[in-house]
Structures are given as C-alpha cells and as structure tokens.
Write a protein that holds these residues in place. Structure first.
Motif, short mmCIF file in Angstrom:
data_model
loop_
_atom_site.label_atom_id
_atom_site.label_comp_id
_atom_site.label_asym_id
_atom_site.label_seq_id
_atom_site.Cartn_x
_atom_site.Cartn_y
_atom_site.Cartn_z
N ASN A 1 0.82 -1.20 0.00
CA ASN A 1 0.00 0.00 0.00
C ASN A 1 0.86 1.25 0.00
OD1 ASN A 1 -2.39 -1.70 1.82
ND2 ASN A 1 -2.97 -0.43 0.09
N MET B 1 -14.80 4.10 1.63
CA MET B 1 -13.53 4.06 0.90
C MET B 1 -13.51 2.88 -0.07
SD MET B 1 -10.74 5.03 3.84
CE MET B 1 -10.91 3.43 4.60
N THR C 1 -8.29 -0.13 1.35
CA THR C 1 -7.84 1.16 1.85
C THR C 1 -7.99 1.14 3.37
OG1 THR C 1 -8.62 2.20 -0.18
CG2 THR C 1 -8.16 3.66 1.67
N TYR C 2 -7.00 1.69 4.07
CA TYR C 2 -6.98 1.56 5.53
C TYR C 2 -6.72 2.91 6.19
CZ TYR C 2 -6.26 -3.29 4.13
OH TYR C 2 -6.39 -4.52 3.54
N ARG D 1 -3.63 4.55 4.17
CA ARG D 1 -3.03 3.61 3.23
C ARG D 1 -4.03 3.28 2.13
NH1 ARG D 1 1.42 0.57 6.27
NH2 ARG D 1 0.91 0.79 8.47
N ALA D 2 -3.52 3.11 0.90
CA ALA D 2 -4.37 2.77 -0.24
C ALA D 2 -3.53 2.08 -1.31
CB ALA D 2 -5.02 4.04 -0.80
N TYR E 1 -4.72 7.96 -4.27
CA TYR E 1 -5.93 7.72 -3.48
C TYR E 1 -5.66 7.84 -1.99
CZ TYR E 1 -10.46 5.92 -2.14
OH TYR E 1 -11.72 5.80 -1.60
N ALA E 2 -4.50 7.42 -1.54
CA ALA E 2 -4.15 7.59 -0.12
C ALA E 2 -4.20 9.08 0.25
CB ALA E 2 -2.78 7.01 0.17
N VAL F 1 -7.88 10.40 0.42
CA VAL F 1 -8.55 10.06 1.68
C VAL F 1 -8.03 10.96 2.80
CG1 VAL F 1 -8.93 8.27 3.40
CG2 VAL F 1 -8.98 7.69 0.97
N ASP G 1 3.27 2.96 -3.47
CA ASP G 1 2.96 1.56 -3.64
C ASP G 1 4.10 0.88 -4.40
OD1 ASP G 1 1.76 3.42 -5.64
OD2 ASP G 1 1.54 1.58 -6.79
#
Length: 392
Positions: free
Chosen positions: A164, A207, A211-212, A238-239, A244-245, A248, A278
């Motif tokens: 991620n 999300m 994704t976290y 994380r993504a 994207y991370a 978010v 990543d």
C-alpha cells in the motif's frame, strides 16, 4: 567451478561471518536514523571484502558499497535494511536482511568480472518510518541501476507482492486552557480531537477496497482538571496507490477543519513521517526468483501477493528500476511480525538456513540477467510498459 557454483559456495563458505553480522545487530539494535554503529560494521565488512565504500551516503546512516568490473554491463543493486524497532529489537528481521544483501553482493562480486558491470550493496536505513529508500530514490541513487533485489524474512517463502501507498498525517488542535469547573472560559482541543477521531473513522465504509485508516490520540492533555489547550492525532492513510491515499487524507483534513471550527479551536496538519509509494510488481523477476528458489530446494513458494496490506519504502525504488522484495521462511506461521519471537528467529538455525537460500537466490537471479541479455530485456520491457500504464 561454473559461476552458479561459485555463487553458492561463496555464501556457504562465509556463512559464519554473515551470521556474526546478524548476531551483532541483534545484540545492538538501533532504531531508524540512529544506526551509526550498524552502518560502520557493514561498511567495514564490505571494505575488507573489496568494495569501494561510502558511509553517510545520502542520509547520515546510509551507505554504498560498489564493485566495478571495469567492463560495460548491468548495474545490479542489493538492498540492505538494518533499522530495529523500539522494545522488540529486530522483530522485523532487518538484521537478517542486511546480511542477505551483503552476502548476495559478495557472491555476485566473485563472478561479475566474467560478464562486466557493477555490483552495488546499498545500505537503506530507517525503513520502518523515515524511508531511507525514498531519500535515496529522490537523490538519484537508483536512476542508473538496472535491477534492485532484496529478501525479507518471514513465515513463508515467496516472491513478494503489492504494498500500500502510505500517507502519514498529524493533526494538531489548539484551544484555550481553563479550569475544568469553568469550561465556558476555555476551548477544548481534546474535544475537537476526539470528535475528529470518530468522524475520520466513519470514512472507512465509504472508501475503495483495500484502503486503511489507522489513528491514535498522540496527545490528549496532561491533567483531568484542566481544559486542554492542545491535543493531537497521528494517522496513517493507506491505499493501493499514492493518489488515493492522499485523497482520503484530504477528506480527513476537511473533517478536522470543520470540527475545529465548531469547537472554537483551530487545527494544523503536517506530514510527520515519510510517505511511501505503492510497489510496482515485475512478474518476470518474480518468475526468476521462483525458479532459483526451486533450484535451491525450497518448496511451498508463494506467488505474487496481489492484495496489498502493509507499506514499504521499497515502493520508491520500484518506480525507478525493476525491483523485487522476496520472502524467506525463518519461522512458523504462529510467529508474528514485529515480535521478539521473530527477532529470535533471525539468530536461529532456521534464520541461518534462510540467509543462505535467500542470498543465493537473488544472486543467482542477478547472474541469469548477466548471462542472458534477452532475459534482462524482458524484465526491462515489462517495467517500461507497467510504468507507462501507471503514470500515463
């Protein structure tokens, strides 16, 4: 002996020296950006092994060991990690990673004069939080590297996988102190932090998959009878990809700004650790490492893991050159990463066996690339096509 046998024998003949490195790092763990004694130990070993070395390379605890055959050819980099964790020491096995990188580099050095090219052993500190590889990638260390290789210890044999992207963000709330019995005279930074914490967590169901969000209240005040004028949250977003991370994280920023305003406080955000990209997968390298592991007698080799969970600064390198981070089994499934049990496994007989197979494996991958220009061309073509799709 042919080149394959020279590589394998090089690792096996010097295994006691490599395990002495593993033990020394185990006994003297140093956390990220503080690995000065570790750096000195590894640089000293590489210098005596015939590498041209540079300490304090790019970052204070980074290093570079170079062996140049003096003839045109590929530049192969073996990456070393060596930062420890607070409390558990080398619970992520970076002491073993360091020795694997040194052993693989020394083994390839023994044969590269036949083929031409350079061997690099790159000391990349502070993987856990400060991203030595990110700093090195940004400084151009990997711009002229043809392939970068490393192996991480764990509970499986494998050829790595996706990671991620990570965007770390700190939220600092500023209010006004007051006696807890006169709260109307203050503005609670803690209330703003708690409300933001709850609302940011509610983002989760909206999300994209894999994704976290992980967050903690890193400062919530010092005394129960004082309205806190300061509070802070530390978050990881994380993504599957960096864009994207960050997206978010920006949504979380808007939440915190709105809640701070509603509570009569203000908020400031900052990137408090190193963001990680990543990881770009190179399936040809994964295929080659699988073959080498099988040749060395390893079984139950996990294929590329397509579902990202954790994050690593290896991602930064993978955007610069074809890269692989394989895995080698040194412990049973019940052993957790970032644990004292994993640290103990690095100095066990299984750790020693894993070091041998891992170092031989990536050195033999490098050898095949030196011997077969057409195979390297496949690796390079895949890298170019993958980056073209990712970067547009």
């Amino acid at each position: 002996m042919n080149a394959k046998e020279i590589i394998k024998q090089s690792v096996e003949a010097k295994i006691d020296d490599y395990m002495a490195i593993v033990q020394s790092l185990y006994d003297n763990p140093e956390i990220g950006n503080e690995e000065f004694e570790t750096m000195a130990l590894l640089v000293d070993y590489l210098t005596k092994a015939g590498f041209e070395t540079q300490a304090g390379y790019v970052v204070p605890t980074g290093f570079l060991g170079t062996y140049d055959s003096g003839k045109p050819g590929l530049t192969i980099a073996f990456m070393c990690e060596y930062d420890a964790l607070p409390e558990v020491g080398h619970g992520c096995g970076h002491n073993l990673i360091a020795a694997i990188g040194v052993a693989a580099g020394e083994a390839l050095k023994a044969v590269i004069d036949q083929y031409g090219g350079k061997v690099l052993v790159v000391g990349t500190p502070a993987e856990e939080n400060f991203g030595g590889k990110v700093s090195m990638a940004e400084a151009g260390v990997f711009d002229n590297v043809d392939v970068a290789l490393m192996v991480h210890p764990g509970t499986k044999n494998g050829v790595g996988g996706r990671s991620n992207a990570l965007y770390p963000l700190k939220f600092e709330f500023f209010g006004k102190n007051a006696h807890a019995c006169r709260p109307s005279e203050g503005a609670s930074a803690l209330d703003a932090a708690v409300m933001s914490f709850v609302q940011i967590n509610l983002l989760r169901q909206f999300m994209a998959p894999h994704t976290y969000i992980h967050g903690v209240i890193s400062d919530g005040g010092k005394a129960a009878n004082v309205i806190p004028a300061y509070a802070s949250l530390d978050y990881y977003f994380r993504a599957p990809n960096f864009a994207y991370a960050k997206e978010v994280a920006q949504k979380a920023e808007k939440i915190a700004e709105s809640i701070a305003m509603a509570n009569g406080t203000t908020v400031e955000t900052s990137v408090y650790e190193c963001p990680y990209e990543d990881t770009v997968i190179n399936y040809k390298l994964a295929e080659l490492l699988t073959e080498k592991y099988q040749e060395l007698g390893l079984t139950d080799i996990e294929p590329v893991d397509e579902v990202a969970t954790g994050s690593t600064d290896v991602g930064a390198v993978s955007y610069k050159c074809p890269t692989i981070q394989g895995y080698i089994k040194i412990a049973e499934d019940w052993v957790q990463g970032h644990s004292k049990e994993m640290a103990d496994a690095t100095i066990s007989p299984a750790g020693k066996a894993g070091l041998i197979k891992a170092a031989q494996g990536i050195a033999l991958v490098a050898l095949q690339l030196l011997e077969e220009p057409e195979t390297f061309a496949e690796v390079q073509k895949e890298q170019t096509e993958t980056l073209s799709k990712l970067l547009g």
